[in-house]
Motif scaffolding. Sequence first.
Motif, PDB file in Angstrom:
ATOM      1  N   LEU A 184     105.329 -99.158  66.142  1.00  0.00           N
ATOM      2  CA  LEU A 184     104.762 -98.198  65.118  1.00  0.00           C
ATOM      3  C   LEU A 184     103.806 -97.657  65.779  1.00  0.00           C
ATOM      4  N   GLU A 185     102.886 -98.348  66.627  1.00  0.00           N
ATOM      5  CA  GLU A 185     101.863 -97.117  67.538  1.00  0.00           C
ATOM      6  C   GLU A 185     102.823 -96.229  68.186  1.00  0.00           C
ATOM      7  N   GLU A 186     103.718 -96.662  68.991  1.00  0.00           N
ATOM      8  CA  GLU A 186     104.613 -95.809  69.758  1.00  0.00           C
ATOM      9  C   GLU A 186     105.318 -94.798  68.776  1.00  0.00           C
ATOM     10  N   LEU A 187     105.905 -94.894  67.657  1.00  0.00           N
ATOM     11  CA  LEU A 187     106.366 -94.139  66.875  1.00  0.00           C
ATOM     12  C   LEU A 187     105.427 -93.164  66.330  1.00  0.00           C
ATOM     13  N   VAL A 188     104.144 -93.480  66.102  1.00  0.00           N
ATOM     14  CA  VAL A 188     103.245 -92.626  65.468  1.00  0.00           C
ATOM     15  C   VAL A 188     102.790 -91.784  66.477  1.00  0.00           C
ATOM     16  N   GLY A 189     102.493 -92.157  67.824  1.00  0.00           N
ATOM     17  CA  GLY A 189     102.168 -91.615  68.971  1.00  0.00           C
ATOM     18  C   GLY A 189     103.223 -90.530  69.326  1.00  0.00           C
ATOM     19  N   ALA A 190     104.598 -90.631  68.750  1.00  0.00           N
ATOM     20  CA  ALA A 190     105.498 -89.730  69.102  1.00  0.00           C
ATOM     21  C   ALA A 190     105.639 -88.531  68.055  1.00  0.00           C
ATOM     22  N   ASP A 197     106.923-105.354  77.020  1.00  0.00           N
ATOM     23  CA  ASP A 197     106.328-103.998  77.412  1.00  0.00           C
ATOM     24  C   ASP A 197     106.967-103.083  76.653  1.00  0.00           C
ATOM     25  N   VAL A 198     106.521-102.764  75.346  1.00  0.00           N
ATOM     26  CA  VAL A 198     107.066-102.093  74.391  1.00  0.00           C
ATOM     27  C   VAL A 198     107.053-100.653  74.513  1.00  0.00           C
ATOM     28  N   LEU A 243     110.535 -98.281  74.962  1.00  0.00           N
ATOM     29  CA  LEU A 243     110.822 -97.208  73.836  1.00  0.00           C
ATOM     30  C   LEU A 243     110.907 -95.546  74.502  1.00  0.00           C
ATOM     31  N   ALA A 244     110.412 -95.773  75.769  1.00  0.00           N
ATOM     32  CA  ALA A 244     110.397 -94.508  76.251  1.00  0.00           C
ATOM     33  C   ALA A 244     111.470 -93.561  76.335  1.00  0.00           C
ATOM     34  N   ALA A 245     112.768 -94.042  76.607  1.00  0.00           N
ATOM     35  CA  ALA A 245     113.865 -93.476  76.581  1.00  0.00           C
ATOM     36  C   ALA A 245     114.485 -93.093  75.218  1.00  0.00           C
ATOM     37  N   PRO A 246     114.284 -94.188  74.337  1.00  0.00           N
ATOM     38  CA  PRO A 246     114.789 -93.587  72.751  1.00  0.00           C
ATOM     39  C   PRO A 246     114.020 -92.460  72.306  1.00  0.00           C
ATOM     40  N   LEU A 247     112.677 -92.617  72.589  1.00  0.00           N
ATOM     41  CA  LEU A 247     111.725 -91.667  71.995  1.00  0.00           C
ATOM     42  C   LEU A 247     111.804 -90.190  72.614  1.00  0.00           C
ATOM     43  N   ALA A 248     112.258 -90.294  74.025  1.00  0.00           N
ATOM     44  CA  ALA A 248     112.674 -89.103  74.519  1.00  0.00           C
ATOM     45  C   ALA A 248     113.902 -88.463  73.978  1.00  0.00           C
ATOM     46  N   ALA A 249     114.927 -89.284  73.514  1.00  0.00           N
ATOM     47  CA  ALA A 249     116.252 -88.954  72.954  1.00  0.00           C
ATOM     48  C   ALA A 249     115.915 -88.157  71.750  1.00  0.00           C
ATOM     49  N   LEU A 250     114.966 -89.020  70.930  1.00  0.00           N
ATOM     50  CA  LEU A 250     114.900 -88.681  69.602  1.00  0.00           C
ATOM     51  C   LEU A 250     114.277 -87.140  69.450  1.00  0.00           C
ATOM     52  N   ALA A 251     113.402 -86.665  70.431  1.00  0.00           N
ATOM     53  CA  ALA A 251     113.105 -85.452  70.667  1.00  0.00           C
ATOM     54  C   ALA A 251     113.805 -84.479  71.257  1.00  0.00           C
ATOM     55  N   ARG A 277      93.218-102.362  64.511  1.00  0.00           N
ATOM     56  CA  ARG A 277      94.050-101.416  65.278  1.00  0.00           C
ATOM     57  C   ARG A 277      94.742-100.045  64.688  1.00  0.00           C
ATOM     58  N   ALA A 278      94.952-100.289  63.043  1.00  0.00           N
ATOM     59  CA  ALA A 278      95.300 -99.080  62.602  1.00  0.00           C
ATOM     60  C   ALA A 278      94.283 -97.919  62.533  1.00  0.00           C
ATOM     61  N   ARG A 279      92.958 -98.482  62.145  1.00  0.00           N
ATOM     62  CA  ARG A 279      92.206 -97.495  62.074  1.00  0.00           C
ATOM     63  C   ARG A 279      91.860 -96.694  63.503  1.00  0.00           C
ATOM     64  N   ARG A 280      91.870 -97.391  64.575  1.00  0.00           N
ATOM     65  CA  ARG A 280      91.986 -96.750  66.015  1.00  0.00           C
ATOM     66  C   ARG A 280      93.224 -95.668  66.101  1.00  0.00           C
ATOM     67  N   LEU A 281      94.245 -96.205  65.482  1.00  0.00           N
ATOM     68  CA  LEU A 281      95.465 -95.433  65.644  1.00  0.00           C
ATOM     69  C   LEU A 281      95.231 -93.936  65.034  1.00  0.00           C
ATOM     70  N   ALA A 282      94.890 -94.088  63.743  1.00  0.00           N
ATOM     71  CA  ALA A 282      94.722 -92.999  62.795  1.00  0.00           C
ATOM     72  C   ALA A 282      93.524 -92.038  63.514  1.00  0.00           C
ATOM     73  N   ALA A 283      92.656 -92.476  64.040  1.00  0.00           N
ATOM     74  CA  ALA A 283      91.590 -91.625  64.581  1.00  0.00           C
ATOM     75  C   ALA A 283      92.290 -90.966  65.902  1.00  0.00           C
ATOM     76  N   ARG A 284      92.946 -91.433  66.404  1.00  0.00           N
ATOM     77  CA  ARG A 284      93.722 -90.880  67.737  1.00  0.00           C
ATOM     78  C   ARG A 284      94.781 -89.618  67.393  1.00  0.00           C
ATOM     79  N   THR A 285      95.333 -89.990  66.183  1.00  0.00           N
ATOM     80  CA  THR A 285      96.319 -88.985  65.752  1.00  0.00           C
ATOM     81  C   THR A 285      95.908 -87.948  64.635  1.00  0.00           C
TER      82      THR A 285
END
Length: 572
Positions: free
Chosen positions: A13-19, A143-144, A148-156, A192-200
Amino acid sequence: MTTPSLDTARAVLEELVGAGMRHLVVAPGSRSAPLAYAAAAAHAAGALEVHVRVDERGAAFTALGIARATGRPAGVVTTSGTAVGNLLPAVMEADHGEVPLVVLSADRPPELRGTGANQTTRQPGIFGEHVRAAVDLLPENDDVPARLAAPLAALAGRGPGGPRPAGPVQLNVALREPLHPAPEDGAALAGRARRLAARTATAPDPGPRAVAAGPVAAPSPAAGQARSVVVAGDGAGPAAARFAEACGLPLFAEPSSNARSGPQAVGAYRLLLEAPLGRRIERVLLAGRPTLSRPVAALLARADVATAAVQPGPVAWYDPGRRRERVLGSWAEAAAFTGRGAPGWAAAWREAGAAADGAVARLLAAEPPGRPTGPAVAAALWEACRQDGSVLVAGSSNPVRDLDLAARPGPASPLVVANRGLAGIDGTVATAAGVALGAGRPVRALVGDLTFLHDASSLLLGAGEREPDLQVLVLNDGGGGIFATLEHGALGEQQEYRDVVERFFGTPHEARLDALCAGYGVPHRRVGSLPELAAALAGPVRGRSVLEVRVDRRELRALHARIRAAVAAPAH
């Protein structure tokens, strides 16, 4: 320290939110529990808005609608087994419609696959060519981000071979027990979720994909003059309208093109293509994907007409080399192809279009007051959305074609969203709800009765879930009306085929929509005339509601014959 399955779920989920993902739709299940717990923590921290739906098919179409409205990836979480199979219709629509849908399918770990374990099937690759990328994330893949690097690139829409159409991806996440957090895990997940929210929190919003538009170039002074027209299909965007205006060309815009506005747009254009004016067309520029009209398909196939398609980027809706249009990579190239409109060309189309629109409006107004018609209802809904700024979701089959026929162009048009990737009737109510949730705007959806019944379960909303502002207008003709306008309708007028056509194509029913809505706790109102409809549409859209308009399927073929006749005289 949390369990390995929770760590994997959180990392995904962190990778997806980052994407860029900001919405996730979760269908309940046991194997997917770690994803649900991680999503709940992200929701509580404000990093992600999570919606819960009990039906996986509806959940997927809700996510699809959110992605269409926001332009961002939206995800759907399911447990293993048949739950994953229920996502296929939405994945197929996302594939052909170029929608960034993320499938998070929870799975059994490798040691349980192929053993007959409960709810275990062959999930990796289950969607075949309908996803841009698929990854089987096993528990050993620690190493999540790298996985996920290739699928997230394809998503975009990115890949090793260069740009490609955006579209869906599958992340098949294998999870081992324990699947639930220990009491002490909550603080770690929340932190971890609070830190993720702050980054995004400051991430830019790409805006609605449906209204994106690129720069437009008018033809150079050296460009010639021709009897060219612009056909704006699904997803063409406002750029097509600006191009037509800059070049002085008639514009034939489908409702979901979001180009049906401006001085060049011709309303009932499909009724004019077989008239003398239509036969004078020399060149056609195609923007977006044409899906609605046989006359437009015939125009694009004419041997005496030169055709080109402006496609600044790759598209998913056809394979290269399978269409006759010459592909142009920019609006500047498009301007060189079309040239400027010949003297009087655009004016002639404006005059013919106004006459056709007037003839259609007069004919519809002359119908008996207590017998609304689909085109008249569509025109009223179009104007209501234009006036109050609500988004219009157009159902497949007759409703979107009624809009195409009767929605009159103006200085501005409402934002229209439609599942024209594969033009199915499934998931339309869920898609409309997703559009409302994603856009944060009221939505009015125009659907047929079979479309509504097909997806009625998407009216179900759990306690505490955010309710979309969604008004569903159902054209109820007691069956499948579109077949009356096709060749089957002519056969149905013959005694030999009347019962066969009615049973297998008309598919008559006596379902009570009011009782169905009452069962889901959704307000229902039956409208018996166009003045009643105008009154019902005058109020704001708040929460969910259903308007039912009864129309006569038996008169549909004759109605369209009268419309063609009414337009024929001024057109010729």
